[in-house]
Design a protein around this motif. Structure first.
Motif, PDB file in Angstrom:
ATOM      1  N   TYR A  51     -12.734   1.176   3.766  1.00 20.35           N
ATOM      2  CA  TYR A  51     -11.679   0.920   2.780  1.00 20.35           C
ATOM      3  C   TYR A  51     -11.227  -0.540   2.742  1.00 20.35           C
ATOM      4  O   TYR A  51     -10.331  -0.895   1.983  1.00 20.35           O
ATOM      5  CB  TYR A  51     -10.484   1.851   3.038  1.00 20.35           C
ATOM      6  N   TRP A  82      -0.861   2.998  11.014  1.00 21.87           N
ATOM      7  CA  TRP A  82      -0.632   4.158  10.158  1.00 21.87           C
ATOM      8  C   TRP A  82      -0.875   5.454  10.914  1.00 21.87           C
ATOM      9  O   TRP A  82      -0.133   6.415  10.734  1.00 21.87           O
ATOM     10  CB  TRP A  82      -1.528   4.106   8.926  1.00 21.87           C
ATOM     11  N   ILE A 122       0.860  -1.180   0.000  1.00 23.44           N
ATOM     12  CA  ILE A 122       0.000   0.000   0.000  1.00 23.44           C
ATOM     13  C   ILE A 122       0.896   1.229   0.000  1.00 23.44           C
ATOM     14  O   ILE A 122       1.814   1.349   0.802  1.00 23.44           O
ATOM     15  CB  ILE A 122      -0.949  -0.010   1.213  1.00 23.44           C
ATOM     16  N   LYS A 123       0.634   2.119  -0.910  1.00 20.97           N
ATOM     17  CA  LYS A 123       1.449   3.322  -1.079  1.00 20.97           C
ATOM     18  C   LYS A 123       1.357   4.239   0.135  1.00 20.97           C
ATOM     19  O   LYS A 123       0.321   4.336   0.787  1.00 20.97           O
ATOM     20  CB  LYS A 123       0.998   4.099  -2.328  1.00 20.97           C
ATOM     21  N   ARG A 124       2.469   4.896   0.404  1.00 20.58           N
ATOM     22  CA  ARG A 124       2.555   5.829   1.532  1.00 20.58           C
ATOM     23  C   ARG A 124       1.509   6.936   1.420  1.00 20.58           C
ATOM     24  O   ARG A 124       0.916   7.342   2.418  1.00 20.58           O
ATOM     25  CB  ARG A 124       3.960   6.421   1.598  1.00 20.58           C
ATOM     26  N   PHE A 170      -1.467   6.799   0.156  1.00 23.76           N
ATOM     27  CA  PHE A 170      -2.767   6.279   0.581  1.00 23.76           C
ATOM     28  C   PHE A 170      -2.838   6.204   2.093  1.00 23.76           C
ATOM     29  O   PHE A 170      -3.832   6.597   2.704  1.00 23.76           O
ATOM     30  CB  PHE A 170      -3.013   4.898  -0.041  1.00 23.76           C
ATOM     31  N   LYS A 171      -1.768   5.709   2.708  1.00 21.27           N
ATOM     32  CA  LYS A 171      -1.726   5.600   4.166  1.00 21.27           C
ATOM     33  C   LYS A 171      -1.907   6.975   4.804  1.00 21.27           C
ATOM     34  O   LYS A 171      -2.671   7.148   5.753  1.00 21.27           O
ATOM     35  CB  LYS A 171      -0.400   4.985   4.628  1.00 21.27           C
ATOM     36  N   LYS A 172      -1.209   7.957   4.257  1.00 19.45           N
ATOM     37  CA  LYS A 172      -1.306   9.315   4.794  1.00 19.45           C
ATOM     38  C   LYS A 172      -2.698   9.893   4.602  1.00 19.45           C
ATOM     39  O   LYS A 172      -3.194  10.628   5.457  1.00 19.45           O
ATOM     40  CB  LYS A 172      -0.252  10.221   4.152  1.00 19.45           C
ATOM     41  N   SER A 173      -3.354   9.546   3.488  1.00 19.29           N
ATOM     42  CA  SER A 173      -4.710  10.055   3.272  1.00 19.29           C
ATOM     43  C   SER A 173      -5.678   9.429   4.276  1.00 19.29           C
ATOM     44  O   SER A 173      -6.602  10.107   4.758  1.00 19.29           O
ATOM     45  CB  SER A 173      -5.166   9.802   1.834  1.00 19.29           C
ATOM     46  N   ILE A 174      -5.469   8.174   4.633  1.00 17.49           N
ATOM     47  CA  ILE A 174      -6.291   7.533   5.659  1.00 17.49           C
ATOM     48  C   ILE A 174      -6.092   8.251   6.998  1.00 17.49           C
ATOM     49  O   ILE A 174      -7.054   8.525   7.719  1.00 17.49           O
ATOM     50  CB  ILE A 174      -5.953   6.024   5.784  1.00 17.49           C
TER      51      ILE A 174
END
Length: 89
Positions: A28, A38, A3-5, A7-11
């Motif tokens: 999600y 995260w 999982i891209k960083r 995406f993690k930051k957007s979560i």
């Protein structure tokens, strides 16, 4: 699955915006433990001079601080050992 960083930051941003970790995990389709990790990893803290640090950066700073404190203690002990003591004191 990687999982891209971003995406993690957007979560994490959604969590910081008020969504619960449970809601994000359900919405999600990701494990609750991943969301919690995260949040811990990417949450940001703003300090006095408007500098923003992540939890990871804070952990690195704490580790470096501990290392410097240990080095300082070693140097203090070395000074005590190698500094001649006066018998008149």
């Amino acid at each position: 699955m990687i999982i891209k960083r971003a995406f993690k930051k957007s979560i994490v941003k959604l969590y910081e915006g008020g969504k619960s970790q449970n809601a994000l995990a359900n919405e999600y389709g990701i494990a609750l433990s991943s969301v919690a990790r995260w949040v811990k990893q990417y949450s940001e803290v703003k300090i006095d001079d408007d500098t923003i640090l992540t939890a990871r950066q804070i952990k690195q700073l704490q580790k470096r601080n501990l290392q410097l404190e240990e080095e300082n203690l070693i140097l203090k002990k070395a000074i005590a050992i190698f500094t001649p003591h006066s018998t008149n004191d």
